[in-house]
Design an enzyme around this catalytic site. Structure first.
Site, PDB file in Angstrom:
ATOM      1  N   GLU A 292       0.824  -1.211   0.000  1.00 42.17           N
ATOM      2  CA  GLU A 292       0.000   0.000   0.000  1.00 42.17           C
ATOM      3  C   GLU A 292       0.857   1.260   0.000  1.00 42.17           C
ATOM      4  O   GLU A 292       0.752   2.105   0.884  1.00 42.17           O
ATOM      5  CB  GLU A 292      -0.975  -0.033   1.191  1.00 42.17           C
ATOM      6  CG  GLU A 292      -1.898  -1.243   1.146  1.00 42.17           C
ATOM      7  CD  GLU A 292      -2.979  -1.261   2.204  1.00 42.17           C
ATOM      8  OE1 GLU A 292      -2.733  -0.765   3.313  1.00 42.17           O
ATOM      9  OE2 GLU A 292      -4.074  -1.776   1.903  1.00 42.17           O
ATOM     10  N   ASP A 371      -8.261  -9.227   3.719  1.00 43.03           N
ATOM     11  CA  ASP A 371      -8.014  -8.173   4.697  1.00 43.03           C
ATOM     12  C   ASP A 371      -9.101  -8.110   5.766  1.00 43.03           C
ATOM     13  O   ASP A 371      -9.940  -7.212   5.724  1.00 43.03           O
ATOM     14  CB  ASP A 371      -7.920  -6.825   3.969  1.00 43.03           C
ATOM     15  CG  ASP A 371      -7.399  -5.719   4.862  1.00 43.03           C
ATOM     16  OD1 ASP A 371      -7.049  -6.011   6.008  1.00 43.03           O
ATOM     17  OD2 ASP A 371      -7.352  -4.564   4.408  1.00 43.03           O
ATOM     18  N   GLU A 399     -12.531  -2.828  12.185  1.00 42.96           N
ATOM     19  CA  GLU A 399     -12.596  -2.063  10.939  1.00 42.96           C
ATOM     20  C   GLU A 399     -13.742  -2.525  10.039  1.00 42.96           C
ATOM     21  O   GLU A 399     -14.549  -1.722   9.586  1.00 42.96           O
ATOM     22  CB  GLU A 399     -11.261  -2.178  10.193  1.00 42.96           C
ATOM     23  CG  GLU A 399     -11.283  -1.504   8.831  1.00 42.96           C
ATOM     24  CD  GLU A 399      -9.940  -1.575   8.109  1.00 42.96           C
ATOM     25  OE1 GLU A 399      -8.982  -2.158   8.640  1.00 42.96           O
ATOM     26  OE2 GLU A 399      -9.874  -1.021   6.989  1.00 42.96           O
TER      27      GLU A 399
HETATM   28  C1  GCU Z   1      -6.113  -2.342   5.871  1.00 41.01           C
HETATM   29  C2  GCU Z   1      -6.486  -1.070   6.538  1.00 41.01           C
HETATM   30  C3  GCU Z   1      -5.370  -0.069   6.508  1.00 41.01           C
HETATM   31  C4  GCU Z   1      -4.096  -0.713   7.050  1.00 41.01           C
HETATM   32  C5  GCU Z   1      -3.799  -1.979   6.289  1.00 41.01           C
HETATM   33  C6  GCU Z   1      -2.633  -2.752   6.863  1.00 41.01           C
HETATM   34  O1  GCU Z   1      -6.007  -2.160   4.477  1.00 41.01           O
HETATM   35  O2  GCU Z   1      -7.628  -0.511   5.904  1.00 41.01           O
HETATM   36  O3  GCU Z   1      -5.740   1.022   7.289  1.00 41.01           O
HETATM   37  O4  GCU Z   1      -3.029   0.156   6.963  1.00 41.01           O
HETATM   38  O5  GCU Z   1      -4.901  -2.824   6.351  1.00 41.01           O
HETATM   39  O6  GCU Z   1      -2.903  -3.756   7.519  1.00 41.01           O
HETATM   40  O7  GCU Z   1      -1.494  -2.396   6.666  1.00 41.01           O
END
Ligand code: GCU
Length: 686
Positions: A292, A371, A399
């Protein structure tokens, strides 16, 4: 009244049964402590606090073990079991954090609370206090207990500006306004809560490491980090930091963060050596790399083993660990591209690297391949890497499971995951036996989970969400604990022993995950949430996005074809017979059907219902179940203090509104797509 909210399961309420009090008091007179280490001091303090509060008498405390002691707190080296008439020594069979609780017939009776280490002694004290809170007899105790998991960790996603990524209980307890928070008392109470359920490691900053947080590993902040580490150390909890892989560039003035570059390696080694000057028992680094948009070794054409091992080498001389996350996937996907499957990503990236990681590197694998959805299969990486340390990553913070507005008790979900048989080494190769290290003899392994805690008075926003933190700790300590027992314990510790209260709340908790699943995304399909914040329904919210999270609903059917025959081939990542079970429509479990298959709405489930009718039925039922939760809770009015009663009542109202919205949007969406009416003719908005 705020005390019940704040103290969670450590309320130590006064016991009103006189004969029990008398028995407890006979041990609670003279406490002797075998040493002066901070952890033993915490153990003694907790013991005094709990005893005094429950039986109304404050024990005297001596820092030497005396013959007249009625309760002894120490380690195996400070007390000879034989002196107390105990002939078999259980310690050789216990893991490092294990302990013995033994009632000995010496003098008027003495209770021994002995750890293999200091930490074990603290856990023994908590065990005893738990028994007392549960009103259990202590006159004939002979307990020898240890944890199956060496790593029992909490990950905070806290930022230094005080915000918490995916936090639903207020601002951070660690940070505020770009610095460390002043309220150390709050942190100490947090450490008490965590140690009471056996947590022994914590990472304090978000895995997405921002500009300010990148400097946590420098002198700017190390004195402060050390202060927090000192505080947690006294409760047997080691501190970890999340690091920014690009640190050598961003704060080190180097032109590269290439893990094979000698200057980079030296930079990290110096950094690490410096950290250990401030924190001699520093736990190590938690790393989100190449995930990400976070930097990582890919930038330099290096793989994850090269990336992680560089840090491993820097930490190794000090006994530190690298916890390297496997949440690596293409987050710039094109929805038109049907061949890329996000579910495959972690396995595809990491499985080929099995055996390439250093001994002090642990891979942290999310429980599912996507996730933290309400329902996912278990990640196929469990069992697939016999030569690489692993810990499982769970998400306590809700979440995707109601954000601590909706009730969703996750212990049943976690149990299902831990009990899942991977068949990695034939039958019985459960996930729990992978992550406790026993299946493959891992050097380091265990469990980690993302915290659900914030600055709200009750820590977790929803009072009943405290149960998820408690339950996580208990399962991390002992994954064999039964759901009913974890639940019953927590409810009694938190709300007392009125049987109507215990039964009602236990039932609500145990059913809540299923209920949440009923009114949200059906049959394992996931992701029908509002983009960004992830609360509430938005069926197509992610359907044309870059995140690789699609459901592919059309007029005829819905679901993701992940079969080998006609789909992405994901099912082949599992061992036999799981691979075949998921591959075949006949054997794929209903609750995961749409995760693995794209089927017509008229497809008949094993339950006998068609998919479309199942969607309608569960969504109507889900809302009714939330109404029942609310009615059930209302019956407890007057039996619970007003603060906690209203907290939960308010949230159940919000949950009901949310459930209705989910029901109507999901039902209408699929009615419009399929044109198939509800067999029972209930209201579906056109
Ligand atoms: C999910 C979550 C993010 C987090 C990511 C992770 O995508 O929405 O906020 O940073 O997981 O586990 O790194």
């Amino acid at each position: 009244a705020w005390k019940e909210s704040y103290a969670c399961w450590l309320q130590y309420k006064e016991i009103d049964d006189a004969s029990l009090v008398e028995r407890y008091a006979s041990y609670g007179q003279r406490v002797a402590v075998g040493g002066v280490s901070p952890v033993l001091q915490s153990a003694a303090n907790e013991c005094v606090r709990g005893m005094t509060s429950m039986i109304g008498v404050e024990p005297t405390v001596s820092d030497r073990i005396t013959r007249d002691a009625t309760l002894i707190i120490g380690t195996k080296d400070q007390v000879s079991l034989e002196d107390y008439g105990i002939r078999t020594n259980p310690f050789p069979h216990l893991p490092d954090d294990g302990y013995v609780i033994q009632t000995a017939n010496v003098g008027g009776g003495v209770l021994l609370l002995l750890g293999k280490t200091d930490r074990g002694a603290l856990y023994a004290v908590h065990h005893l206090l738990r028994l007392m809170q549960l009103r259990k007899p202590v006159d004939e105790l002979a307990i020898a207990e240890g944890s199956r998991n060496n790593v029992r960790m909490i990950n905070h996603w806290d930022n230094m500006d005080g915000s918490v990524e995916r936090g639903y209980a207020g601002q951070s307890i660690f940070f505020e306004n770009g610095k460390f928070a002043d309220n150390l008392e709050r942190l100490e109470d947090y450490a008490r809560l965590l140690s009471s359920v056996g947590i022994n490691a914590i990472s304090v900053n978000n895995v997405n490491v921002g500009k300010v947080e990148t400097r946590l590993i420098t002198e700017d902040w190390l004195p402060e980090v050390a202060r927090v580490a000192d505080l947690f150390r006294a409760y047997g909890i080691q501190i970890f930091l999340s690091i920014n892989y690009a640190s050598p560039v961003e704060i080190g003035g180097l032109s590269t963060a290439d893990p094979l570059d000698p200057a980079v390696r030296e930079w990290w080694s110096e950094r690490v050596a410096n950290i250990y000057r401030f924190i001699p028992d520093f736990g190590g680094f938690l790393v989100k790399a190449d995930s990400e948009h976070r930097p990582g070794p890919f930038t330099y054409g290096r793989n994850h083993a090269e990336g992680a091992n560089m840090l491993g080498e820097a930490l190794r001389p000090f006994g530190g660990l690298v916890i390297w996350r496997c949440f690596v996937y293409d987050c710039q996907q094109d929805w038109r591209d049907r061949s890329t499957d996000r579910a495959r990503a972690a396995y595809d990236h990491f499985k080929p690297l099995d055996g390439a990681f250093l001994d002090n590197v642990i891979l942290q694998v999310k429980n599912g391949p996507m996730d933290f959805q309400v329902r996912e299969p278990v990640s196929p990486l469990f069992g697939a890497m016999p030569q690489t340390n692993q810990v499982i990553e769970l998400q306590i913070t809700q979440e995707y499971t109601g954000q601590q507005k909706d009730l969703c008790y996750l212990v049943p979900q976690w149990k299902e995951i831990l009990d899942f048989d991977t068949y990695a080494r034939g039958k019985g190769s459960t996930v729990k036996s992978v992550v406790d290290g026993s299946l493959f003899n891992y050097a380091h392994s265990g469990m980690a989970a993302v915290s659900n805690v914030g600055r709200d008075l009750n820590w977790t926003g929803h009072t009943l969400a405290q149960a998820n933190l408690y339950g996580y700790g208990r399962l991390a300590w002992n994954p064999e604990m039964r759901i009913e027992d974890v639940t019953d314990e927590w409810v009694r510790l938190t709300f007392g022993h009125d049987s109507s209260v215990v039964e009602q709340i236990s039932k609500m908790l145990r059913e809540s995950w299923r209920i949440y699943e009923n009114y949200t995304a059906p049959l394992g399909v996931g992701w029908m949430v509002n983009p960004g914040h992830h609360y509430g329904p938005n069926v197509d919210g992610y359907e044309y996005s870059v995140w690789g999270t699609y459901h592919f609903a059309d007029r005829d059917g819905v679901g993701v074809d992940r079969t080998v025959q006609t789909g992405t081939g994901f099912t082949a990542q599992y061992f036999s017979p799981n691979a075949e079970m998921y591959e075949s429509l006949e054997t794929c479990p209903d609750e995961l059907l749409l995760f693995f298959h794209h089927v017509p709405y008229t497809h008949r489930l094993k339950s006998g219902e068609t998919v479309i009718q199942h969607i309608y039925n569960t969504h109507f039922e889900g809302v009714e179940q939330v109404q029942a939760l609310r009615e059930g809770w209302r019956k407890l009015k007057g039996k619970i203090d007003a603060l906690r009663f209203h907290n939960v009542e308010e949230r159940l109202e919000a949950q009901l509104a949310n459930a209705r919205e989910w029901r109507d949007q999901i039902n209408t969406y699929f009615y419009r797509k399929s044109g198939i009416p509800d067999e029972k003719n209930r209201t579906i908005y056109k």
